[in-house]
Design an enzyme around this catalytic site. Structure first.
Site, PDB file in Angstrom:
ATOM      1  N   ASN A   9      41.512  35.537  42.671  1.00 46.19           N
ATOM      2  CA  ASN A   9      42.810  35.703  42.008  1.00 46.19           C
ATOM      3  C   ASN A   9      43.436  36.987  42.551  1.00 46.19           C
ATOM      4  OD1 ASN A   9      44.962  36.025  40.291  1.00 46.19           O
ATOM      5  ND2 ASN A   9      43.720  36.460  38.467  1.00 46.19           N
ATOM      6  N   LYS A  11      46.330  38.132  41.999  1.00 44.47           N
ATOM      7  CA  LYS A  11      47.252  38.760  41.026  1.00 44.47           C
ATOM      8  C   LYS A  11      48.561  39.159  41.725  1.00 44.47           C
ATOM      9  CE  LYS A  11      43.264  40.219  38.412  1.00 44.47           C
ATOM     10  NZ  LYS A  11      42.707  41.116  37.416  1.00 44.47           N
ATOM     11  N   HIS A  96      44.961  33.351  31.610  1.00 49.06           N
ATOM     12  CA  HIS A  96      44.298  34.591  32.041  1.00 49.06           C
ATOM     13  C   HIS A  96      44.573  35.671  30.995  1.00 49.06           C
ATOM     14  CE1 HIS A  96      43.333  38.175  34.335  1.00 49.06           C
ATOM     15  NE2 HIS A  96      42.611  37.389  35.130  1.00 49.06           N
ATOM     16  N   GLU A  98      45.384  38.633  31.235  1.00 47.50           N
ATOM     17  CA  GLU A  98      46.591  39.443  31.493  1.00 47.50           C
ATOM     18  C   GLU A  98      47.837  38.695  31.037  1.00 47.50           C
ATOM     19  OE1 GLU A  98      45.712  40.207  35.606  1.00 47.50           O
ATOM     20  OE2 GLU A  98      44.060  41.507  34.996  1.00 47.50           O
ATOM     21  N   GLU A 166      35.830  35.305  30.947  1.00 44.01           N
ATOM     22  CA  GLU A 166      36.168  36.621  31.486  1.00 44.01           C
ATOM     23  C   GLU A 166      36.283  37.619  30.331  1.00 44.01           C
ATOM     24  OE1 GLU A 166      38.188  36.296  35.549  1.00 44.01           O
ATOM     25  OE2 GLU A 166      39.749  36.042  34.070  1.00 44.01           O
ATOM     26  N   GLY A 172      38.567  44.273  36.002  1.00 46.12           N
ATOM     27  CA  GLY A 172      39.160  45.392  36.726  1.00 46.12           C
ATOM     28  C   GLY A 172      38.640  46.754  36.297  1.00 46.12           C
ATOM     29  N   SER A 212      34.781  41.989  37.259  1.00 47.75           N
ATOM     30  CA  SER A 212      34.129  42.928  38.177  1.00 47.75           C
ATOM     31  C   SER A 212      32.954  42.298  38.938  1.00 47.75           C
ATOM     32  CB  SER A 212      33.691  44.191  37.427  1.00 47.75           C
ATOM     33  OG  SER A 212      34.819  44.846  36.872  1.00 47.75           O
TER      34      SER A 212
END
Ligand code: PEP
Length: 250
Positions: A9, A11, A96, A98, A166, A172, A212
């Site tokens: 991904n 992003k 996701h 985010e 996730e 991240g 990660s």
């Protein structure tokens, strides 16, 4: 036997030219690739067409990072499943963290998007995961089960759906869930799917881990019985690292 799946991904990173260059480098780094692991790349919307062309014939899937649930119309800034399919996408990432955190995505809108993607003939990667506060409160299982049941409400067939677990605190941040921590939640997700669709479907559905993942920890994570590959953010922006993670799934 579930075939592993590793998706990068990207992003909101890379121009069209940089994306094409990276896709070409990933193909080179994978060499002959491996049949044991399906691979995919999710660039930004503007780069989908160029990356799709670069990936042509490589066996690497073109993946979109999101979509809207309407076919067309006055939805400024949005992209429809028809548009994604026309450019060659075969998977769409939905829900996701985010998107949930910064763009108001809810289980209800996730559900609408999932239905639209599946109806379009593309496949879904449904992202679920708890925040650090939720983990510390001890409600990881409740949150993740709610995201799975809410996202899949009224979805009759999940043959074309992959789930990505996730944990938000691991995305991240450099903090990976341990393989045991991840396995525990993957099992819980599989059990939730079993409650909704039965044993056969729950044993067939692929559940990726994301948060990660690096070349150095991918093998250990992917060796767990209920972890069927990874959704990779940061490490997918380096061709050699991403190829090494894909190979860990072979
Ligand atoms: C992601 O955003 O899906 C992700 C897993 O990111 P990272 O690998 O950078 O933690």
């Amino acid at each position: 036997m579930r075939r592993k799946i590793v998706v990068g991904n990207w992003k909101m990173n890379k121009t069209v030219a940089e994306s094409t260059e990276l896709a070409t480098a990933v193909i080179a780094a994978l060499g002959d690739g491996c049949s044991g692991c399906e691979a995919g790349i999710a660039p930004t919307y503007p780069a989908l067409d160029a990356v799709g062309r670069a990936l042509d014939g490589s066996g690497i899937a073109l993946v979109a990072q999101n979509c809207h649930y309407e076919d067309d119309g006055a939805y400024t800034g949005e992209v429809s499943t028809g548009m994604l399919k026309a450019v060659g996408c075969t998977y769409v990432i939905i829900g996701h963290s985010e998107r949930r955190q910064y763009f108001g995505e809810t289980d209800e809108t996730v559900n609408l998007r999932i239905k639209k993607v599946l109806a379009s003939g593309m496949k879904v990667i449904l992202c679920v995961g708890e925040t650090l506060a939720e983990r510390e409160e001890g409600v990881t299982g409740t949150v993740v089960s709610r995201q799975v049941t809410g996202g899949l409400k009224g979805v009759a067939d999940i043959t074309d759906l992959v789930i990505a677990y996730e944990p938000v605190w691991a995305i991240g941040t450099g903090k990976t869930a341990s393989s045991d921590q991840a396995q525990e939640v993957h099992r819980l997700i599989r059990d939730t799917v079993k409650g909704m669709y039965g044993t056969e479907v729950s044993e067939a559905v692929r559940i990726q881990y994301g948060g990660s993942v690096k070349a150095s920890n991918a093998e250990e994570l992917f060796a767990m019985p209920d972890i069927d590959g990874g959704l990779i953010g940061g490490a997918s922006l380096n061709a050699a690292d991403f190829a090494a993670i894909v190979k860990a799934g072979c």
